[in-house]
Design an enzyme around this catalytic site. Structure first.
Site, PDB file in Angstrom:
ATOM      1  N   ASP A 180       0.868  -1.175   0.000  1.00 12.73           N
ATOM      2  CA  ASP A 180       0.000   0.000   0.000  1.00 12.73           C
ATOM      3  C   ASP A 180       0.902   1.221   0.000  1.00 12.73           C
ATOM      4  O   ASP A 180       2.102   1.123   0.287  1.00 12.73           O
ATOM      5  CB  ASP A 180      -0.907  -0.008   1.250  1.00 12.73           C
ATOM      6  CG  ASP A 180      -1.775   1.241   1.338  1.00 12.73           C
ATOM      7  OD1 ASP A 180      -2.337   1.652   0.292  1.00 12.73           O
ATOM      8  OD2 ASP A 180      -1.864   1.847   2.427  1.00 12.73           O
ATOM      9  N   SER A 181       0.299   2.378  -0.259  1.00 14.99           N
ATOM     10  CA  SER A 181       1.061   3.626  -0.196  1.00 14.99           C
ATOM     11  C   SER A 181       1.531   3.926   1.232  1.00 14.99           C
ATOM     12  O   SER A 181       2.424   4.738   1.423  1.00 14.99           O
ATOM     13  CB  SER A 181       0.184   4.772  -0.694  1.00 14.99           C
ATOM     14  OG  SER A 181      -1.021   4.805   0.047  1.00 14.99           O
ATOM     15  N   CYS A 225      -3.864  -0.945  -1.966  1.00 18.93           N
ATOM     16  CA  CYS A 225      -4.132   0.481  -2.162  1.00 18.93           C
ATOM     17  C   CYS A 225      -5.173   0.680  -3.269  1.00 18.93           C
ATOM     18  O   CYS A 225      -4.997   0.189  -4.391  1.00 18.93           O
ATOM     19  CB  CYS A 225      -2.813   1.144  -2.559  1.00 18.93           C
ATOM     20  SG  CYS A 225      -2.944   2.894  -2.912  1.00 18.93           S
ATOM     21  N   GLU A 277      -5.947   9.755   9.429  1.00 20.76           N
ATOM     22  CA  GLU A 277      -4.579   9.653   9.947  1.00 20.76           C
ATOM     23  C   GLU A 277      -4.387  10.484  11.209  1.00 20.76           C
ATOM     24  O   GLU A 277      -3.476  10.242  11.993  1.00 20.76           O
ATOM     25  CB  GLU A 277      -3.580  10.037   8.860  1.00 20.76           C
ATOM     26  CG  GLU A 277      -3.592   8.969   7.781  1.00 20.76           C
ATOM     27  CD  GLU A 277      -2.515   9.105   6.739  1.00 20.76           C
ATOM     28  OE1 GLU A 277      -1.884  10.173   6.668  1.00 20.76           O
ATOM     29  OE2 GLU A 277      -2.334   8.124   5.997  1.00 20.76           O
ATOM     30  N   CYS A 337     -11.077   3.253  -0.811  1.00 22.87           N
ATOM     31  CA  CYS A 337      -9.784   3.706  -0.282  1.00 22.87           C
ATOM     32  C   CYS A 337      -9.525   2.967   1.024  1.00 22.87           C
ATOM     33  O   CYS A 337     -10.456   2.731   1.809  1.00 22.87           O
ATOM     34  CB  CYS A 337      -9.842   5.213  -0.051  1.00 22.87           C
ATOM     35  SG  CYS A 337      -8.440   5.893   0.848  1.00 22.87           S
ATOM     36  N   HIS A 380      -8.421   3.846   3.771  1.00 25.72           N
ATOM     37  CA  HIS A 380      -8.696   4.530   5.042  1.00 25.72           C
ATOM     38  C   HIS A 380     -10.182   4.587   5.399  1.00 25.72           C
ATOM     39  O   HIS A 380     -10.536   4.812   6.548  1.00 25.72           O
ATOM     40  CB  HIS A 380      -8.186   5.967   4.986  1.00 25.72           C
ATOM     41  CG  HIS A 380      -6.701   6.089   4.993  1.00 25.72           C
ATOM     42  ND1 HIS A 380      -5.877   5.396   4.131  1.00 25.72           N
ATOM     43  CD2 HIS A 380      -5.873   6.850   5.761  1.00 25.72           C
ATOM     44  CE1 HIS A 380      -4.617   5.718   4.358  1.00 25.72           C
ATOM     45  NE2 HIS A 380      -4.586   6.597   5.340  1.00 25.72           N
TER      46      HIS A 380
HETATM   47  N1  DGL Z   1      -3.905   3.969   0.156  1.00 23.03           N
HETATM   48  C1  DGL Z   1      -4.541   5.011  -0.599  1.00 23.03           C
HETATM   49  C2  DGL Z   1      -5.778   4.438  -1.309  1.00 23.03           C
HETATM   50  O1  DGL Z   1      -6.345   3.447  -0.885  1.00 23.03           O
HETATM   51  C3  DGL Z   1      -4.933   6.189   0.282  1.00 23.03           C
HETATM   52  C4  DGL Z   1      -3.765   7.032   0.732  1.00 23.03           C
HETATM   53  C5  DGL Z   1      -3.009   7.665  -0.409  1.00 23.03           C
HETATM   54  O2  DGL Z   1      -3.508   8.618  -1.032  1.00 23.03           O
HETATM   55  O3  DGL Z   1      -1.933   7.164  -0.699  1.00 23.03           O
HETATM   56  O4  DGL Z   1      -6.182   4.966  -2.318  1.00 23.03           O
END
Ligand code: DGL
Length: 267
Positions: free
Chosen positions: A10-11, A73, A152, A184, A186
């Site tokens: 993931d990012s 992600c 976050e 997403c 989050h």
């Molecule tokens: N992990 C990213 C997503 O699910 C969210 C956070 C980011 O913008 O990197 O799209």
């Protein structure tokens, strides 16, 4: 049987919401998790940059002898899965197909809302996936860029989160969707607030459980399910200091596992 780990990336640490479901549904599978905490966010970046980052994340996981790769992600799945499938000879799955399929089965009135980062929404990935599944489905998409920083910072259920969510979700509510894709990593943490605004009859579909079912089926079909005790390893590309605090937020349990920092630019 194949006891090698599954690679998940993931990012950042948000993808732990997906890793958590993989752990719950597939308790014998070992997982190597990579969170690109040094280069997060992906959701606001260009297509070229997201593909470049995803490629290096995959290159790193391949050094760990993984048997399959899960792109947790939403943004990287939306933008870089096609590239990954063309360039790598290992099973790679993104979250879009299984999440869209879960939404297509959940909707009754065939009106589906999609929320995600700007990168995910502008890619049109979920609209395409839903149309392919059922061309009667109409979609209403909305980028919700403030949701990631809210989560976050622990603002998952307070007045600020509600105000922002109200603003983002009003057009979706007005459009009459009965199902929303939380596109997403989050957003599962904002489920309570989103549900309060949309009403409890709106189905909220996040990626973790559908993804875990898809991975389980993929491994079973290829006779690659693991047996025995699972092991979990975590890697990040920035400081390890906040790992247990942020990791616990997304895993929704204490996280005492160790984490290592890698130089992702080398991959
Ligand atoms: N992990 C990213 C997503 O699910 C969210 C956070 C980011 O913008 O990197 O799209």
């Amino acid at each position: 049987m194949d006891n090698r780990p599954i690679g998940v990336f993931d990012s950042g640490l948000g993808g732990l919401t997906v890793a958590k479901e993989l752990m719950n549904h597939l308790p014998h599978e070992s997982i190597i998790y990579f969170g690109d905490t040094g280069r997060v966010p992906y959701g606001t970046r260009s297509r070229e940059t997201i593909i470049k980052y995803a490629a290096s994340d995959i290159n790193f996981l391949l050094t760990q002898d993984v048997k399959a790769i899960v792109i947790a992600c939403g943004t990287a799945s939306s933008v870089a899965l096609g590239y990954a499938l063309q360039h790598y000879d290992i099973p790679i799955v993104g979250v879009v197909a299984s999440t869209a399929a879960a939404a297509a089965s959940a909707t009754v009135n065939k009106k589906v809302g999609i929320i995600g980062t700007s990168g995910t929404i502008s890619s049109g990935s979920y609209e395409r996936a839903l149309k392919q599944l059922d061309d009667q489905i109409t979609t209403h998409a909305r980028a919700c860029p403030l949701f990631v920083p809210l989560v976050e910072n622990g603002y998952t259920d307070n007045a600020v989160a509600r105000l922002v969510a109200q603003d983002y979700l009003s057009p979706l509510k007005d459009s009459g969707v009965d199902t929303i894709i939380l596109g997403c990593t989050h957003y599962p943490l904002l489920k309570g607030v989103i549900s309060d605004i949309m009403g409890k009859d709106t189905a909220l579909i996040d990626s973790g459980a559908p993804m875990a079912r898809q991975v389980g089926k993929l491994l079973a079909d290829h006779d690659m399910l693991a047996e025995g005790t699972a092991q979990y390893s975590y890697f990040v590309s920035d400081t390890v200091d906040n790992f247990s605090r942020y990791g616990s937020l997304f895993m929704q349990r204490e996280l005492s596992d160790s984490v290592s920092r890698i130089d992702i630019e080398r991959y």
